[in-house]
Scaffold this motif. Structure first.
Motif, mmCIF file in Angstrom:
data_model
loop_
_atom_site.group_PDB
_atom_site.id
_atom_site.type_symbol
_atom_site.label_atom_id
_atom_site.label_comp_id
_atom_site.label_asym_id
_atom_site.label_seq_id
_atom_site.Cartn_x
_atom_site.Cartn_y
_atom_site.Cartn_z
ATOM 1 N N TYR A 92 0.820 -1.215 0.000
ATOM 2 C CA TYR A 92 0.000 0.000 0.000
ATOM 3 C C TYR A 92 0.853 1.265 0.000
ATOM 4 C CZ TYR A 92 -3.557 -3.437 1.029
ATOM 5 O OH TYR A 92 -4.387 -4.530 0.949
ATOM 6 N N ILE A 93 2.107 1.132 -0.417
ATOM 7 C CA ILE A 93 3.031 2.273 -0.431
ATOM 8 C C ILE A 93 3.505 2.468 -1.864
ATOM 9 C CG2 ILE A 93 5.188 3.183 0.480
ATOM 10 C CD1 ILE A 93 4.744 1.444 2.962
ATOM 11 N N GLU A 94 2.912 3.417 -2.543
ATOM 12 C CA GLU A 94 3.133 3.543 -3.981
ATOM 13 C C GLU A 94 4.300 4.445 -4.354
ATOM 14 O OE1 GLU A 94 -0.409 4.452 -6.124
ATOM 15 O OE2 GLU A 94 -1.663 3.099 -4.951
ATOM 16 N N ASP A 95 4.738 5.328 -3.456
ATOM 17 C CA ASP A 95 5.836 6.226 -3.796
ATOM 18 C C ASP A 95 6.709 6.476 -2.569
ATOM 19 O OD1 ASP A 95 4.616 8.284 -2.216
ATOM 20 O OD2 ASP A 95 3.385 8.854 -3.921
ATOM 21 N N PHE A 96 7.833 7.152 -2.799
ATOM 22 C CA PHE A 96 8.811 7.295 -1.730
ATOM 23 C C PHE A 96 8.346 8.266 -0.644
ATOM 24 C CE2 PHE A 96 12.974 8.516 0.108
ATOM 25 C CZ PHE A 96 13.390 7.238 0.479
ATOM 26 N N LYS A 97 7.507 9.210 -0.996
ATOM 27 C CA LYS A 97 6.944 10.095 0.027
ATOM 28 C C LYS A 97 6.163 9.283 1.062
ATOM 29 C CE LYS A 97 8.245 14.315 -0.909
ATOM 30 N NZ LYS A 97 9.052 15.096 0.091
ATOM 31 N N GLN A 98 5.467 8.250 0.591
ATOM 32 C CA GLN A 98 4.720 7.401 1.517
ATOM 33 C C GLN A 98 5.662 6.509 2.328
ATOM 34 O OE1 GLN A 98 1.774 7.819 2.295
ATOM 35 N NE2 GLN A 98 1.191 5.996 3.446
ATOM 36 N N VAL A 99 6.788 6.120 1.734
ATOM 37 C CA VAL A 99 7.820 5.406 2.494
ATOM 38 C C VAL A 99 8.261 6.262 3.675
ATOM 39 C CG1 VAL A 99 10.228 4.625 2.443
ATOM 40 C CG2 VAL A 99 8.668 3.974 0.604
ATOM 41 N N GLN A 100 8.562 7.536 3.400
ATOM 42 C CA GLN A 100 8.980 8.445 4.465
ATOM 43 C C GLN A 100 7.912 8.541 5.545
ATOM 44 O OE1 GLN A 100 9.541 11.937 2.031
ATOM 45 N NE2 GLN A 100 11.733 11.591 1.789
ATOM 46 N N TYR A 101 6.677 8.643 5.117
ATOM 47 C CA TYR A 101 5.560 8.799 6.054
ATOM 48 C C TYR A 101 5.456 7.600 6.984
ATOM 49 C CZ TYR A 101 0.827 9.875 7.690
ATOM 50 O OH TYR A 101 -0.259 10.170 8.477
ATOM 51 N N MET A 102 5.671 6.410 6.451
ATOM 52 C CA MET A 102 5.490 5.209 7.254
ATOM 53 C C MET A 102 6.661 4.930 8.194
ATOM 54 S SD MET A 102 2.468 4.404 6.413
ATOM 55 C CE MET A 102 2.138 2.754 7.045
ATOM 56 N N ILE A 103 7.872 5.348 7.834
ATOM 57 C CA ILE A 103 9.007 5.041 8.714
ATOM 58 C C ILE A 103 9.276 6.132 9.734
ATOM 59 C CG2 ILE A 103 10.080 3.560 6.990
ATOM 60 C CD1 ILE A 103 12.188 5.754 6.554
ATOM 61 N N PHE A 104 8.867 7.361 9.446
ATOM 62 C CA PHE A 104 9.112 8.453 10.401
ATOM 63 C C PHE A 104 7.830 8.869 11.088
ATOM 64 C CE2 PHE A 104 12.967 9.384 7.784
ATOM 65 C CZ PHE A 104 13.887 9.260 8.813
ATOM 66 N N PRO A 105 7.877 9.022 12.422
ATOM 67 C CA PRO A 105 9.064 8.978 13.295
ATOM 68 C C PRO A 105 9.366 7.621 13.915
ATOM 69 C CG PRO A 105 7.222 9.844 14.523
ATOM 70 C CD PRO A 105 6.690 9.572 13.125
ATOM 71 N N ARG A 106 8.696 6.552 13.476
ATOM 72 C CA ARG A 106 8.883 5.267 14.149
ATOM 73 C C ARG A 106 10.316 4.761 14.069
ATOM 74 N NH1 ARG A 106 3.390 2.107 12.231
ATOM 75 N NH2 ARG A 106 4.024 2.917 10.198
ATOM 76 N N LEU A 107 11.036 5.120 12.998
ATOM 77 C CA LEU A 107 12.428 4.713 12.891
ATOM 78 C C LEU A 107 13.246 5.224 14.078
ATOM 79 C CD1 LEU A 107 14.569 4.674 9.692
ATOM 80 C CD2 LEU A 107 15.469 5.794 11.707
ATOM 81 N N MET A 108 12.892 6.402 14.597
ATOM 82 C CA MET A 108 13.616 6.955 15.744
ATOM 83 C C MET A 108 13.414 6.094 16.990
ATOM 84 S SD MET A 108 12.820 11.009 15.306
ATOM 85 C CE MET A 108 12.664 11.747 13.682
#
Length: 751
Positions: A465-481
C-alpha cells in the motif's frame, strides 16, 4: 561480541548530570554534562588525523551552515584519536568516546565505524545548537547494546529508484542503524539482474496491473507496472554507498515460496506444467519452487551472482509463507519425501532450506530466514528472523541459533501509526510510536545465556500500500527513531513522553530535509476505558491537553467547542469528534470515533484463548468497547486469531433481559482470513452451567457477510458465552492452503 554488549549494557547505565536531556536520538549510554560551552565557530578547524571518508560525510551534512579548514592538532576544533586495541570486554568495535570542552571537541574510537557513529551524535548536537551556537561541555561514552539494528525495504510490491534507496540508507545512518535488509524478489516482481537468467528481469520485473485500495475491494488499476529492476552495476553502487556509511546490505532472495515472478520467467521450476505471470494481487500463492535438481541448480547459480554482489555475512533466503498444496500433489515431491524419510511436506521444506544452507556455507556465508524456516527442523548454521511473534526467536535462541527480533506487533511499519480513519490506507494492525518504543528485543522467556543469541532488532516496511517514496517516508518516520533507541538499548517506556519531546525537536531536521514524516503524534488519540456504567473515552495529545476540543453530536469541533478535561462517559450510541487547537487555530487532524453501545458494553469479558500477538490491541476488552470494526481496515478495532476459536464469556453483572446477539467477522482469503465455520450462543446464571440458545453454520455467516445479528428469543441471564469456530486448515485452491486460517472478530453486543 554479543556477550560483551550485554555486559556493557548491564554495567553502564545511562547517567545524566543535568536536569534536561540532550536532544539526541538514540540517546547515549552514558552522558556527563560539565560546566561551560563550546562556541561553534564559523570555520571549523579539522585535525589531519580525522578519517578522511567519514569526515567528508560530516562536511556534507553540516556544510550548508559551516565551513571547514584543515589545521594542526593544537589549534584544531575537531581532534580525533584512535584508541588502542581494546582489552576491555565491555567495549566493542562500535564504542566511541566524545569529549567537548570550551576549547575543543575530542573524538575517540577503536574503529572508523565507531568514529562514524560518533559523528552522528556530533551532527545532532551541531544541528540542535546552530542558533545559539553553544554546545554544552560534556563527556559521552557510548556503544549500542545490539549488534544488528536493521530496517527492511520491500521493492517488489512497489519499486524505488537507486537514489531513493540511497536516501533510505541515509536515514538509517542518521539514527545509527547498521543493517539494510533489501527485499529483492517476490511474487509481484523480481528486482535484481541475474546475468545467467535474463528472463528474470525481462519477464519477472513487470506485471500487467496492480491491486489498489483496500484488499476487500478487489479492484485493480489496469496499468502495466514495470519493467523495474536494479542492474548489477546499480547494486554495486548501492552496496558501496551503504558501506561508506558503515551499513551492511543484506539481500533477500525468496525461496521456496513467493516465487511467482521467477516462475513466470522459468515455469519449468514449478511442480505443475503451465504458464505463470507475476502476481497482480497481494497475498500468498500456491505455486512455489519445486525441490528438484533443476531448481537447486538455478538457485545456486542465482546465489553465486548475489554473493558476488553483496559482501554481507548473511544472505536472506526468505522461507516464509510457503503453501504445501503443490508439493502434496506433486509425484516428484512425494517421492522425495519417501526417499529421504521425511515426515511430511514441512520436512520437505526443512530439506529444501538445509540444502540451500549447505551451498551458501560452502561460499563462506550464512543464511538467515523468516521464522517458518524452523518448520521441520532448523538448518545447522541458520539464523532466524522472528516476525510472526517472538516464539521463533525464543525457539532459535534456546537451540543456540542466532535470531533477529522483528515481531509484527512492534516492528511492522506498514501498520497504522495513528487513527486508521485519519491515516492513509495501510496493510492493517496498529503500531503507534509509543508501542515501537516499548519493545524489548530480549524475550523474558530467555535466561542470560540464551539471550546472547539475540543478535538485535529490525523493523520491516512491506509496500503493498506504499506507492511512492513520500509514503515510504511517512510510514518510517518517526517510528524509525523509536526503533533506533530500542536497538541502541537506551529506550525506557516509563520515559516515553520525554522521548516524544526529543522526536518533536528532531522534526525540524526532517523539515529541513523535506521529509514527509507522519504527524500522528500531534493528533488527538482516544482510548476506551471501562467505568461503573459502561465505558468512557479518554483523550490525549502530545501537546498541552487543555487545547483539546470535542463534540458529541458528530459535528466537527471548533476552537469554541467543549474543552476536554476528564474522560467522556459513553452512555449511549454517539459519535465523538476531537481535535487540538492552539491560539484558536486547528493544529491537528480531526479524529472521529463512533460508538454503538449495547448491554455488553464495558462489561467484564474473558477469553479462553488469546488473540495472536500482531492483532491483539486492547485484548478482550476490544470485543465489548462499543466500537464496531471497519471491515476495510484491519486496524486497532479487530482481534485476530490464527488457528484458534474465539470463546468469550461476558459477565453482565446482573441478570439482564435481551433478545438479540450480534458480532462481526470478516473474510479476506488472500490474507488467509476466512469466515467462521460456525457460532454458538450460550447463557448461564452461575458461569458454570451453560445452556445453548442459538447455533448457526457457515452458510448463514457467509450470507450475512460477516455482520451477524441473531434473534435468540427472550432471555434473562447474567452470563453470555459465545463460541465462534475458526475455519481451521485452509483448503486447497486458496491462498495459504494447508496453513492455519485467521479468524477476525469484533464487537460482541446484546440488545
Amino acid at each position: 561480541m554479543i556477550r560483551a554488549l550485554l555486559v556493557f549494557f548491564i554495567l553502564v547505565s545511562t547517567t545524566i548530570f543535568s536536569q534536561k536531556k540532550l536532544n539526541l536520538i538514540p540517546y547515549p549510554q552514558k552522558v556527563q554534562i560539565n560546566e561551560g560551552n563550546f562556541t561553534i565557530p564559523d570555520i571549523i578547524m579539522l585535525n589531519s588525523d580525522l578519517p578522511k571518508e567519514e569526515t567528508e560525510y560530516l562536511k556534507k551534512k553540516l556544510g550548508s551552515n559551516l565551513k571547514f579548514q584543515n589545521s594542526g592538532k593544537s589549534e584544531a576544533d575537531l581532534v580525533y584519536s584512535q584508541l588502542p586495541k581494546s582489552t576491555n570486554l565491555q567495549q566493542n568495535d562500535e564504542f566511541y568516546l566524545l569529549e567537548i570542552s570550551s576549547k575543543q571537541i575530542l573524538i575517540k574510537s577503536y574503529t572508523k565505524q565507531g568514529y562514524f557513529l560518533e559523528l552522528q551524535t556530533l551532527i545532532q548536537l551541531f544541528e540542535d545548537h546552530k542558533t545559539d551556537k553553544q554546545i554544552p561541555a560534556l563527556k559521552i561514552e557510548d556503544q549500542p547494546k545490539f549488534a544488528w539494528r536493521g530496517m527492511h525495504l520491500d521493492v517488489c510490491r512497489h519499486f524505488f529508484t537507486v537514489e531513493e534507496v540511497k536516501q533510505y540508507i541515509d536515514y538509517l545512518a542518521m539514527y545509527k542503524l547498521n543493517t539494510f535488509h533489501w527485499h529483492l524478489t517476490d511474487d509481484q516482481g523480481w528486482r535484481i539482474e541475474i546475468k545467467k537468467y535474463p528472463k528474470l528481469t525481462q519477464i519477472g520485473s513487470k506485471r500487467k496491473e496492480s491491486m489498489i485500495g483496500a484488499y476487500v475491494d478487489n479492484t485493480f488499476d489496469g496499468k502495466p507496472y514495470g519493467p523495474y529492476f536494479y542492474t548489477q552495476d546499480q547494486i554495486k553502487d548501492v552496496v558501496k554507498y551503504a558501506m561508506d556509511r558503515h551499513i551492511t546490505v543484506v539481500p533477500e532472495i525468496e525461496m521456496p515460496g513467493h516465487a511467482l515472478a521467477a516462475l513466470a520467467a522459468y515455469p519449468e521450476l514449478a511442480c505443475t506444467k503451465r504458464p505463470f505471470e507475476p502476481a497482480t494481487k497481494w497475498g500468498v500463492f500456491d505455486d512455489v519452487f519445486c525441490p528438484k535438481d533443476e531448481t537447486f541448480k538455478f538457485l545456486e547459480n542465482v546465489l553465486d551472482e548475489v554473493i558476488a554482489l553483496f559482501p554481507s555475512q548473511y544472505i536472506h533466503i526468505g522461507g516464509d509463507e510457503c503453501p504445501k498444496t503443490r508439493w502434496k500433489e506433486c509425484a516428484h515431491c512425494q517421492e522425495l519425501i519417501k526417499k529421504n524419510n521425511l515426515k511430511d511436506e514441512h520436512g520437505l521444506q526443512s530439506y529444501f532450506i538445509h540444502r540451500i544452507e549447505k551451498y551458501v556455507n560452502k561460499k563462506g556465508r550464512k543464511i538467515i530466514g523468516w521464522d517458518e524456516i524452523l518448520e521441520g527442523g532448523l538448518a545447522p548454521n541458520a539464523a532466524v528472523m522472528s516476525w510472526t511473534g517472538v516464539n521463533g526467536g525464543i525457539e532459535a535462541a534456546k537451540s543456540k541459533h542466532f535470531a533477529v527480533m522483528t515481531p509484527g506487533s512492534f516492528c511492522y511499519f506498514d501498520h497504522y501509526q495513528g487513527d486508521p480513519q485519519s491515516e492513509p490506507n495501510a496493510f492493517g494492525g496498529f503500531t503507534p510510536l509509543d508501542k515501537v518504543y516499548s519493545y524489548n528485543p530480549i524475550p523474558t522467556e530467555l535466561n542470560a545465556e540464551q539471550a546472547k543469541y539475540i543478535l538485535g532488532v529490525q523493523a520491516n516496511l512491506w509496500t503493498e500500500y506504499i506507492e511512492d517514496f513520500k509514503q515510504v517516508q511517512y510510514m518510517i518516520f518517526p517510528r524509525l527513531m523509536a526503533l533506533s533507541e530500542v536497538g541502541w538499548g537506551t529506550s525506557d517506556p516509563k520515559n516515553y513522553k520525554e522521548f516524544e519531546g526529543r522526536v518533536i525537536n528532531e522534526f525540524k531536521v526532517l523539515d529541513k530535509m523535506n521529509v514527509n514524516y507522519a504527524k500522528s503524534i500531534y493528533n488527538v488519540s482516544g482510548k476506551v476505558i471501562p467505568n461503573n456504567n459502561g465505558v468512557s473515552y479518554e483523550l490525549s495529545t502530545s501537546q498541552n491537553p487543555s487545547g483539546i476540543r470535542y463534540t458529541l453530536d458528530g459535528t466537527d469541533p471548533t476552537a469554541n467547542s467543549q474543552a476536554y478535561q476528564n474522560p467522556i462517559p459513553v452512555s449511549k450510541s454517539m459519535t465523538i469528534k476531537s481535535a487540538y487547537f492552539e491560539n484558536g487555530q486547528l493544529k491537528s487532524a480531526i479524529s472521529s470515533q463512533q460508538f454503538t453501545t449495547s448491554k455488553t458494553t464495558g462489561k467484564n469479558i474473558t477469553l479462553e484463548q488469546q488473540p495472536s500477538e500482531n492483532y491483539s490491541f486492547g485484548g478482550a476488552f476490544t470485543l465489548i468497547d462499543g466500537i464496531i470494526g471497519n471491515q476495510r481496515q484491519l486496524g486497532k478495532t479487530w482481534l485476530g486469531f490464527q488457528g484458534k476459536d474465539v470463546v468469550a464469556t461476558i459477565d453482565l453483572g446482573n441478570k439482564t433481559q435481551f433478545s438479540e446477539i450480534y458480532f462481526n467477522t470478516l473474510e479476506n482469503k488472500g490474507s488467509w482470513i476466512h469466515m467462521a465455520k460456525s457460532a454458538q450462543i450460550f447463557v448461564s446464571d452461575d458461569n458454570k452451567n451453560f445452556k445453548m440458545i442459538k447455533e448457526i453454520g457457515k452458510d448463514e455467516i457467509q450470507n450475512a457477510k460477516g455482520k451477524i445479528k441473531l434473534n435468540v428469543g427472550n432471555q434473562n441471564s447474567k452470563y453470555i458465552k459465545i463460541k465462534i469456530e475458526n475455519a481451521g486448515i485452509i483448503p486447497a485452491g486458496n491462498a495459504g492452503a494447508d496453513s492455519k486460517a485467521w479468524l477476525f472478530v469484533d464487537e460482541i453486543g446484546a440488545n
